[in-house]
Design an enzyme around this catalytic site. Sequence first.
Site: not given
Ligand code: GFB
Length: 333
Positions: A111-113, A140, A144, A183
């Site tokens: 994952s890119s994280c 996580y 990874k 996500h």
């Molecule tokens: O998709 P997301 O959870 O992935 O969040 P990450 C990306 C951005 O979208 C963050 C915003 O800045 C969130 O605050 N966001 C806005 C939301 N509204 C929402 C919502 O309703 N739901 C969610 N989830 N986000 C994950 C990692 O990080 O990416 C994992 O936690 C994994 O470990 C994955 O690497 C690819 O890019 O922030």
Amino acid sequence: MREIPLDARIYVAGHRGLVGSALVRRLRREGFTRLLTATRAELDLRRPADVERWFARERPEYVLVAAGTVGGIQANASRPAEFLHDNLAIHSSVLHAAFLHPVERLLYFGSSCIYPRECPQPIREESLLTGPLEPTNAPYAVAKIAGVTLCRAYREQYGCDFVAVMPTNLYGPNDDFDPESAHVLPALMHRLHRARRSGRRRVAVWGTGTPRRELMHVDDLADASLFLMRHYEGASHVNVGTGEDLSIRELAERVRDCVAPEVELAFDATKPDGAPRKLLDVSLLRGLGWRARIGLTEGIASTYAWYLAHEGSSRRRVATASAARGGVLQGAA
Ligand code: GFB
């Protein structure tokens, strides 16, 4: 180019998840006839002895490791032990079984994280382990990173052909659409859809809207994976992305314009932003001759069409129930 016979025994671990199901679709379309899969009820990948027995019996020749406990920013932050333990256990048991019962080639999906929070952008493969991780998903990411390091270590010590693939943020069919665990893209799609159905005029978007993300349709990842299985001979992990990013505000507007154009977006800054930016440098993959093909607007539209066709089906309920039990959701990224 490496020939992979169409009757090769190919095991897709995590075949019900976003990534695994896309791999199965792609391999079937290509004409592969002997795909091996196992549900969690049939094989708990966290149990090394069970995994070894399964490998001894099924003898896969190629292995695609897309199984894991996955989720968005909130799921990561609220279930750190599960995200660390399940993924460490799954990755080490599958990779070790693929060493004990040798396979032609194994692809491991990271994952890119895994890259440091304040990484120079776009993020090159060499940036791994050069700085502190983003705290919202550090457990996580550590799991990874262990997976990527396992690939490298088994290659160095035993000559195993284990390749680590680093996808950017993904979306598409069979994603988790539960807004609490999902996500950003599927979470917003689901919330906007609900708002449209109920006539609500405002929908919450977490955070400030300023973080930037690179979103890739999972069918592009599946295509890149088959390409790498056939064409990649290097030892380094490989970034897979589109090469373009956008702000969460822009992304939310694109999803809104597709799903519910009349709805207003309300940013909730009490929710975490996570990493400020994650854009992968994809020059290694492009240098080999592969590029992503599915544009974001087209990808959002086709994913929403899939969502509508499966509305009310079991996937979202399964995701919610499994997360509540602390179970393994099969998927990657
Ligand atoms: O998709 P997301 O959870 O992935 O969040 P990450 C990306 C951005 O979208 C963050 C915003 O800045 C969130 O605050 N966001 C806005 C939301 N509204 C929402 C919502 O309703 N739901 C969610 N989830 N986000 C994950 C990692 O990080 O990416 C994992 O936690 C994994 O470990 C994955 O690497 C690819 O890019 O922030």
